[in-house]
Scaffold this motif. Structure first.
Motif, PDB file in Angstrom:
ATOM      1  N   PRO A  86       0.833  -1.203   0.000  1.00  0.00           N
ATOM      2  CA  PRO A  86       0.000   0.000   0.000  1.00  0.00           C
ATOM      3  C   PRO A  86       0.870   1.256   0.000  1.00  0.00           C
ATOM      4  CG  PRO A  86      -0.742  -1.571   1.645  1.00  0.00           C
ATOM      5  CD  PRO A  86       0.579  -2.064   1.158  1.00  0.00           C
ATOM      6  N   ASP A 109      -0.267  -1.535  -5.459  1.00  0.00           N
ATOM      7  CA  ASP A 109      -0.199  -0.675  -4.278  1.00  0.00           C
ATOM      8  C   ASP A 109      -1.583  -0.478  -3.667  1.00  0.00           C
ATOM      9  OD1 ASP A 109      -1.403   0.929  -6.139  1.00  0.00           O
ATOM     10  OD2 ASP A 109       0.092   2.535  -6.070  1.00  0.00           O
ATOM     11  N   ASP A 110      -2.462  -1.439  -3.909  1.00  0.00           N
ATOM     12  CA  ASP A 110      -3.803  -1.374  -3.341  1.00  0.00           C
ATOM     13  C   ASP A 110      -3.890  -2.370  -2.187  1.00  0.00           C
ATOM     14  OD1 ASP A 110      -6.417  -0.716  -2.938  1.00  0.00           O
ATOM     15  OD2 ASP A 110      -7.110  -1.245  -4.950  1.00  0.00           O
TER      16      ASP A 110
END
Length: 338
Positions: A86, A109-110
């Motif tokens: 993240p 990056d979630d």
């Protein structure tokens, strides 16, 4: 005043403590994972109080820095397919295992989700409960079991995992994870060596802790209406107490939790730890505490007694011990100056 960022120390290898250097050097060479020809032999390992059968993973997907660092510290880079990080997480280039991150795939990056894991062809997912795994987002160990994908949860996060409670102190959770991952990948000797090195460093800190009453310490994660802080079930609680302080919210039988500003004022902390991560720089948090009429007169704020703890030193990770050593140095220097 001593204000220090708790990032990776900019010191030469020769200046590192022998145990520290040993662990980082170990991380740079791949562990020899023993497997039977064809299918790897299965081993039974605890996962949050549940007996689970594992075969040696070849395409692990890890969520956040703590998960990756545990595998990298055991020399298992070749068995990590990729990582999900993240944006709040500090850059992986700042990690002691930056070179290992370069060898595996950045998957996103979630937040962790089932589709990503399936698309990656993962045969193991490493994450924490409510820190990666989530009922609300439909990615739980049970769901992955049904898909034939193995999973491993950080023992520290098992405290509030429904149905299979497991309770250990945060640093014991770190040691337990390394030992269990060592079993899963067949590198028990390597895990034993890494854990012994970490314990040796922790004991060295505890032996040098300042004498006298523990220093009251408040960890400030985030929040303006109500602060988010560390209860007794997360690594900063052990970092604070092993260094010679006392977490002013150690009486809360929680992991990360909200409290009231009134309770912070009543606790009158003499030192404030700022948890530093990407979406709100530590400097902004310090400025808020200095400018807010509620907190401006706290002893720690008046004395400018702020210690900045890197995010990956505050979540379950081998880097917890780095954070402990730095915070212990900070408290000793304050005591000497005081």
């Amino acid at each position: 005043m001593i204000t220090r960022r708790a990032g990776r120390p900019a010191v030469p290898w020769s200046a590192l403590a022998p145990a520290t250097a040993g662990i980082l050097l170990l991380a740079g060479c791949g562990a020899q994972v023993e497997e039977a020809p064809g299918q790897a032999d299965a081993v039974t390992v605890q996962r949050c109080g549940e007996e689970v059968e594992y075969t040696t993973p070849q395409r692990a997907v890890v969520y956040e820095g703590g998960s990756a660092d545990k595998l990298f510290s055991l020399g298992l880079t070749d068995h990590v397919h990729g990582y999900v990080m993240p944006p709040a997480n500090p850059p992986v280039s700042e990690s002691p295992w930056a070179a290992e991150y370069e060898e595996v795939e950045f998957l996103g990056d979630d937040l962790l989700n089932r589709e990503l894991v399936v698309d990656a062809g993962a045969d193991l997912v490493v994450a924490g409960w409510n820190s990666g795994f989530s009922d609300q987002r439909g990615i739980t160990p049970e769901i992955l079991d049904g898909l034939g994908i193995q999973s491993f949860m950080h023992t520290e996060s098992c405290y509030n995992y429904p149905g299979h409670p497991e309770r250990v102190t945060p640093f014991e959770g770190l040691y337990t994870d390394l030992e269990r991952l060592g079993q899963i990948f067949g590198v028990e000797d390597r895990a034993e060596e890494v854990v012994a090195g970490l314990k040796e460093r922790v004991e060295a800190v505890r032996e040098q802790a300042p004498e006298g009453d523990p220093v009251p310490v408040f960890l400030y994660d985030s929040g303006t209406d109500q602060p988010f802080t560390a209860g007794s079930q997360v690594p900063p609680n052990d970092i604070i107490r092993f260094a010679g302080g006392e977490n002013v919210f150690s009486g809360l039988d929680e992991r990360w939790t909200q409290v009231s500003w009134e309770s912070v004022v009543d606790a009158s902390p003499e030192v404030i730890i700022i948890l530093d991560y990407g979406d709100q720089p530590a400097e902004e948090k310090i400025e808020f505490l200095k400018s807010s009429p509620i907190t401006a007169e706290l002893p720690a704020v008046v004395d400018d007694a702020f210690f900045v703890l890197d995010y990956n030193e505050g979540i379950s990770s081998p880097r917890n011990v780095d954070g402990l050593e730095k915070f212990a140095d900070y408290l000793r220097e304050r005591r000497e100056e005081g």
